[in-house]
Design a protein around this motif. Structure first.
Motif, short mmCIF file in Angstrom:
data_model
loop_
_atom_site.label_atom_id
_atom_site.label_comp_id
_atom_site.label_asym_id
_atom_site.label_seq_id
_atom_site.Cartn_x
_atom_site.Cartn_y
_atom_site.Cartn_z
N LEU A 1 -50.91 24.35 -29.51
CA LEU A 1 -49.74 24.82 -28.99
C LEU A 1 -49.88 25.96 -28.10
N GLU A 2 -50.45 27.00 -28.52
CA GLU A 2 -50.83 28.11 -27.57
C GLU A 2 -51.74 27.77 -26.28
N LEU A 3 -52.63 27.13 -26.50
CA LEU A 3 -53.62 26.97 -25.22
C LEU A 3 -53.41 25.65 -24.49
N LYS A 4 -52.42 24.68 -24.97
CA LYS A 4 -52.24 23.32 -24.31
C LYS A 4 -53.38 22.66 -23.86
N ILE A 5 -54.34 22.54 -24.92
CA ILE A 5 -55.63 21.70 -24.62
C ILE A 5 -55.58 20.55 -25.49
N ARG A 6 -56.03 19.26 -25.30
CA ARG A 6 -55.85 18.18 -26.03
C ARG A 6 -56.99 18.11 -26.99
N ARG A 7 -58.27 18.81 -26.68
CA ARG A 7 -59.31 18.58 -27.62
C ARG A 7 -60.13 19.69 -27.67
N PHE A 8 -60.65 20.11 -28.91
CA PHE A 8 -61.61 21.18 -29.03
C PHE A 8 -62.86 20.77 -29.69
N PRO A 9 -64.09 21.16 -29.03
CA PRO A 9 -65.42 20.73 -29.83
C PRO A 9 -65.33 21.86 -31.00
N VAL A 10 -66.15 21.16 -32.04
CA VAL A 10 -66.25 21.99 -32.99
C VAL A 10 -67.50 22.40 -33.36
N LEU A 11 -67.83 23.66 -33.41
CA LEU A 11 -69.24 24.21 -33.41
C LEU A 11 -69.43 24.97 -34.71
N LYS A 12 -70.82 24.96 -35.07
CA LYS A 12 -71.04 25.72 -36.20
C LYS A 12 -72.57 26.31 -35.78
N ASP A 13 -72.72 27.76 -35.67
CA ASP A 13 -73.99 28.30 -35.22
C ASP A 13 -74.44 27.56 -34.02
N GLY A 14 -73.50 27.38 -33.02
CA GLY A 14 -74.05 27.10 -31.67
C GLY A 14 -74.34 25.53 -31.52
N ARG A 15 -74.02 24.63 -32.89
CA ARG A 15 -74.44 23.27 -32.54
C ARG A 15 -73.26 22.51 -32.92
N LEU A 16 -73.21 21.50 -31.92
CA LEU A 16 -71.87 20.71 -32.10
C LEU A 16 -71.85 19.73 -33.29
N LEU A 17 -70.61 19.91 -34.11
CA LEU A 17 -70.59 19.06 -35.19
C LEU A 17 -69.78 18.06 -35.11
N GLY A 18 -68.64 18.12 -34.34
CA GLY A 18 -67.59 17.02 -33.91
C GLY A 18 -66.63 17.60 -32.86
N GLN A 19 -65.43 16.92 -33.09
CA GLN A 19 -64.42 17.19 -32.16
C GLN A 19 -62.91 17.10 -32.98
N ILE A 20 -62.21 17.94 -32.45
CA ILE A 20 -60.84 17.77 -33.27
C ILE A 20 -59.88 17.52 -32.03
N SER A 21 -58.97 16.65 -32.22
CA SER A 21 -57.97 16.51 -30.99
C SER A 21 -56.68 16.57 -31.75
N LEU A 22 -55.68 16.77 -30.67
CA LEU A 22 -54.37 16.82 -31.04
C LEU A 22 -53.95 15.71 -32.04
N SER A 23 -54.35 14.52 -31.72
CA SER A 23 -54.08 13.54 -32.65
C SER A 23 -54.79 13.58 -33.96
N ASP A 24 -55.74 14.11 -34.29
CA ASP A 24 -56.40 14.24 -35.33
C ASP A 24 -55.50 15.26 -36.08
N ILE A 25 -54.73 16.31 -35.69
CA ILE A 25 -53.65 17.39 -36.26
C ILE A 25 -52.71 16.79 -36.65
N ILE A 26 -52.16 15.80 -35.80
CA ILE A 26 -51.09 14.97 -35.93
C ILE A 26 -51.03 14.08 -37.22
N ARG A 27 -52.25 13.46 -37.17
CA ARG A 27 -52.59 12.57 -38.48
C ARG A 27 -52.77 13.27 -39.75
N ALA A 28 -53.06 14.51 -39.62
CA ALA A 28 -53.25 15.34 -40.93
C ALA A 28 -52.07 15.80 -41.51
N MET A 29 -50.95 16.09 -40.77
CA MET A 29 -49.75 16.77 -40.99
C MET A 29 -49.23 15.99 -42.34
N PRO A 30 -49.02 14.67 -42.54
CA PRO A 30 -48.43 14.04 -43.65
C PRO A 30 -49.30 14.44 -44.97
#
Length: 153
Positions: free
Chosen positions: A117-146
């Motif tokens: 909501l704050e940044l108005k971005i539709r997707r964020f890469p998920v990084l741990k220790d500089g390595r790409l683990l995955g991606q989380i999107s706005l749709s993923d967040i909405i699906r998690a809410m229930p």
């Protein structure tokens, strides 16, 4: 009157109700990625075929160097129309977002939702220790809410 000789029982603590739901629980891990030298034509074809709106860009060392989205591709399409060149021969590195904002896999879904909501971005890469683990999107967040309960917040 029936008396119990078992004594006082303590309720088992419920760990699932009090544990936060994390970004790592809902991120996509089987990602489509692009290389900085891929053409926009190729990106548009893959985005359309896979029905996704963007993807991370990785260099030869599998380091995250950007994000390419439908909006970025649209810039090349418009440029092609303006220059009367039907092919989208521009390269990903010319149009991708280079200053990528990422998320940590241990971030809670609630905190992630706030960042969306704050940044108005539709997707964020998920990084741990500089390595790409995955991606989380706005749709993923909405699906998690229930799955969220009042104790999860």
């Amino acid at each position: 009157m029936v008396k119990s000789f078992q004594g006082v029982r303590l309720a088992e603590p419920s760990t699932s109700a009090s544990q936060p739901i994390l970004v790592s629980d809902h991120m996509t891990t089987n990602l489509t990625t692009f290389h900085p030298e891929d053409t926009i034509d190729h990106v548009v074809q893959i985005l359309t075929q896979k029905r996704i709106s963007g993807a991370p860009v990785l260099d030869d060392g599998q380091n995250l160097v950007g994000i390419i989205s439908e909006v970025d591709c649209l810039k090349e399409i418009i440029r092609g129309k303006y220059n009367n060149t039907p092919r989208m021969a521009g390269r990903v590195h010319e149009h991708m977002t280079k200053d990528v904002i990422t998320m940590d896999p241990e971030l809670t879904i609630f905190d992630a939702a706030h960042r969306f909501l704050e940044l108005k971005i539709r997707r964020f890469p998920v990084l741990k220790d500089g390595r790409l683990l995955g991606q989380i999107s706005l749709s993923d967040i909405i699906r998690a809410m229930p799955r969220l309960k009042s104790s999860t917040w």
